[in-house]
Design a protein around this motif. Structure first.
Motif, PDB file in Angstrom:
ATOM      1  N   GLY A  42      40.387  80.150  11.062  1.00  0.00           N
ATOM      2  CA  GLY A  42      41.049  80.769  12.216  1.00  0.00           C
ATOM      3  C   GLY A  42      42.557  80.731  12.083  1.00  0.00           C
ATOM      4  N   ARG A  43      43.203  80.765  13.234  1.00  0.00           N
ATOM      5  CA  ARG A  43      44.658  80.844  13.244  1.00  0.00           C
ATOM      6  C   ARG A  43      45.217  80.124  14.466  1.00  0.00           C
ATOM      7  NH1 ARG A  43      47.726  86.572  12.614  1.00  0.00           N
ATOM      8  NH2 ARG A  43      49.715  85.910  13.384  1.00  0.00           N
ATOM      9  N   TYR A  44      46.245  79.350  14.228  1.00  0.00           N
ATOM     10  CA  TYR A  44      47.010  78.704  15.282  1.00  0.00           C
ATOM     11  C   TYR A  44      48.338  79.446  15.361  1.00  0.00           C
ATOM     12  CZ  TYR A  44      43.708  74.845  14.901  1.00  0.00           C
ATOM     13  OH  TYR A  44      42.569  74.084  14.889  1.00  0.00           O
ATOM     14  N   ILE A  45      48.717  79.842  16.566  1.00  0.00           N
ATOM     15  CA  ILE A  45      49.986  80.529  16.760  1.00  0.00           C
ATOM     16  C   ILE A  45      50.859  79.668  17.659  1.00  0.00           C
ATOM     17  CG2 ILE A  45      51.142  82.569  17.697  1.00  0.00           C
ATOM     18  CD1 ILE A  45      48.549  84.123  17.100  1.00  0.00           C
ATOM     19  N   VAL A  46      52.049  79.355  17.192  1.00  0.00           N
ATOM     20  CA  VAL A  46      53.019  78.623  18.000  1.00  0.00           C
ATOM     21  C   VAL A  46      54.001  79.650  18.539  1.00  0.00           C
ATOM     22  CG1 VAL A  46      54.756  76.815  18.054  1.00  0.00           C
ATOM     23  CG2 VAL A  46      52.742  76.561  16.577  1.00  0.00           C
ATOM     24  N   ASP A  47      53.997  79.818  19.843  1.00  0.00           N
ATOM     25  CA  ASP A  47      54.855  80.806  20.507  1.00  0.00           C
ATOM     26  C   ASP A  47      56.151  80.127  20.937  1.00  0.00           C
ATOM     27  OD1 ASP A  47      56.083  82.694  22.094  1.00  0.00           O
ATOM     28  OD2 ASP A  47      54.326  83.089  23.342  1.00  0.00           O
ATOM     29  N   LEU A  48      57.242  80.488  20.270  1.00  0.00           N
ATOM     30  CA  LEU A  48      58.557  79.931  20.573  1.00  0.00           C
ATOM     31  C   LEU A  48      59.377  80.882  21.448  1.00  0.00           C
ATOM     32  CD1 LEU A  48      59.610  78.460  17.103  1.00  0.00           C
ATOM     33  CD2 LEU A  48      58.591  77.262  19.046  1.00  0.00           C
ATOM     34  N   LEU A  65      50.693  70.008  12.779  1.00  0.00           N
ATOM     35  CA  LEU A  65      49.765  71.088  13.138  1.00  0.00           C
ATOM     36  C   LEU A  65      49.270  71.786  11.874  1.00  0.00           C
ATOM     37  CD1 LEU A  65      48.281  73.071  14.970  1.00  0.00           C
ATOM     38  CD2 LEU A  65      50.449  74.309  15.252  1.00  0.00           C
ATOM     39  N   ARG A  66      50.179  72.028  10.943  1.00  0.00           N
ATOM     40  CA  ARG A  66      49.785  72.669   9.681  1.00  0.00           C
ATOM     41  C   ARG A  66      48.757  71.822   8.932  1.00  0.00           C
ATOM     42  NH1 ARG A  66      51.389  72.782   4.238  1.00  0.00           N
ATOM     43  NH2 ARG A  66      51.124  74.844   3.304  1.00  0.00           N
ATOM     44  N   GLU A  67      48.960  70.524   8.920  1.00  0.00           N
ATOM     45  CA  GLU A  67      48.010  69.614   8.278  1.00  0.00           C
ATOM     46  C   GLU A  67      46.640  69.702   8.947  1.00  0.00           C
ATOM     47  OE1 GLU A  67      48.079  64.940   8.275  1.00  0.00           O
ATOM     48  OE2 GLU A  67      49.710  65.733   7.035  1.00  0.00           O
ATOM     49  N   HIS A  68      46.627  69.720  10.277  1.00  0.00           N
ATOM     50  CA  HIS A  68      45.382  69.848  11.041  1.00  0.00           C
ATOM     51  C   HIS A  68      44.691  71.171  10.701  1.00  0.00           C
ATOM     52  CE1 HIS A  68      42.742  69.575  14.602  1.00  0.00           C
ATOM     53  NE2 HIS A  68      43.062  70.843  14.832  1.00  0.00           N
ATOM     54  N   ALA A  69      45.460  72.249  10.663  1.00  0.00           N
ATOM     55  CA  ALA A  69      44.900  73.574  10.384  1.00  0.00           C
ATOM     56  C   ALA A  69      44.392  73.685   8.952  1.00  0.00           C
ATOM     57  CB  ALA A  69      45.956  74.646  10.656  1.00  0.00           C
ATOM     58  N   ALA A  74      42.420  76.947   8.137  1.00  0.00           N
ATOM     59  CA  ALA A  74      43.020  77.833   9.138  1.00  0.00           C
ATOM     60  C   ALA A  74      44.503  78.014   8.810  1.00  0.00           C
ATOM     61  CB  ALA A  74      42.859  77.239  10.540  1.00  0.00           C
ATOM     62  N   ALA A  75      45.100  79.022   9.400  1.00  0.00           N
ATOM     63  CA  ALA A  75      46.510  79.334   9.183  1.00  0.00           C
ATOM     64  C   ALA A  75      47.316  78.980  10.430  1.00  0.00           C
ATOM     65  CB  ALA A  75      46.667  80.819   8.875  1.00  0.00           C
ATOM     66  N   VAL A  76      48.623  78.829  10.240  1.00  0.00           N
ATOM     67  CA  VAL A  76      49.536  78.607  11.354  1.00  0.00           C
ATOM     68  C   VAL A  76      50.637  79.651  11.261  1.00  0.00           C
ATOM     69  CG1 VAL A  76      51.118  77.022  12.492  1.00  0.00           C
ATOM     70  CG2 VAL A  76      49.093  76.120  11.335  1.00  0.00           C
ATOM     71  N   ALA A  77      50.895  80.308  12.378  1.00  0.00           N
ATOM     72  CA  ALA A  77      51.978  81.292  12.461  1.00  0.00           C
ATOM     73  C   ALA A  77      52.931  80.870  13.563  1.00  0.00           C
ATOM     74  CB  ALA A  77      51.405  82.679  12.756  1.00  0.00           C
TER      75      ALA A  77
END
Length: 101
Positions: A42-48, A65-69, A74-77
Motif C-alpha cells: 500500500g501507500r502512506y501519504i504524509v500531508d504537509l 514511518l518509512r521503516e514501518h512501511a 509499502a511506499a511513503v509519499a
C-alpha cells in the motif's frame, strides 16, 4: 498536538495530516496514526499542506514511518510541502527515500 489520519481501504492507503508545527511534540500522535496499520503493498501519504515548520525530530519521524512501511512492502509519499519545507527535505536528501509531490 492534533494529527489527523484517514484510512482508504479501497486504495490501500493511509493519509496522515500534520499540523502547522511538525516537531517533537507530534511524535506520539504521529506514531499512533500509523502504528496499528498494515498496508501490504500500500501507500502512506504524509500531508504537509498545513505545516509551516519542521525540525530534525520530524525528519526522524518520517524515517521511522518509512521503516514501518518498508516492512510491509509499502511506499511513503510526502505531499503538500511548501517551499521552505521542500528545501529542508532536499537538504536531507529525502527525495531519494520518499516520493515528494
Amino acid at each position: 498536538m492534533i494529527i489527523q489520519h484517514h484510512l482508504d481501504r479501497e486504495r490501500n492507503q493511509l493519509t496522515i495530516q500534520v499540523p502547522e508545527r511538525f516537531d517533537f511534540q507530534a511524535n506520539r500522535a504521529f506514531r499512533e496514526a500509523y502504528r496499528e496499520q498494515v498496508l501490504p503493498s500500500g501507500r502512506y501519504i504524509v500531508d504537509l499542506g498545513q505545516a509551516r515548520y519542521m525540525d530534525s525530530a520530524a525528519l526522524g519521524m518520517l524515517l521511522l514511518l518509512r521503516e514501518h512501511a518498508t516492512a510491509q512492502d509499502a511506499a511513503v509519499a510526502i505531499h503538500g510541502a511548501n517551499a521552505d519545507l521542500k528545501r529542508i527535505l532536499t537538504i536531507a536528501r529525502f527525495e531519494q527515500l520518499f516520493e515528494i509531490f
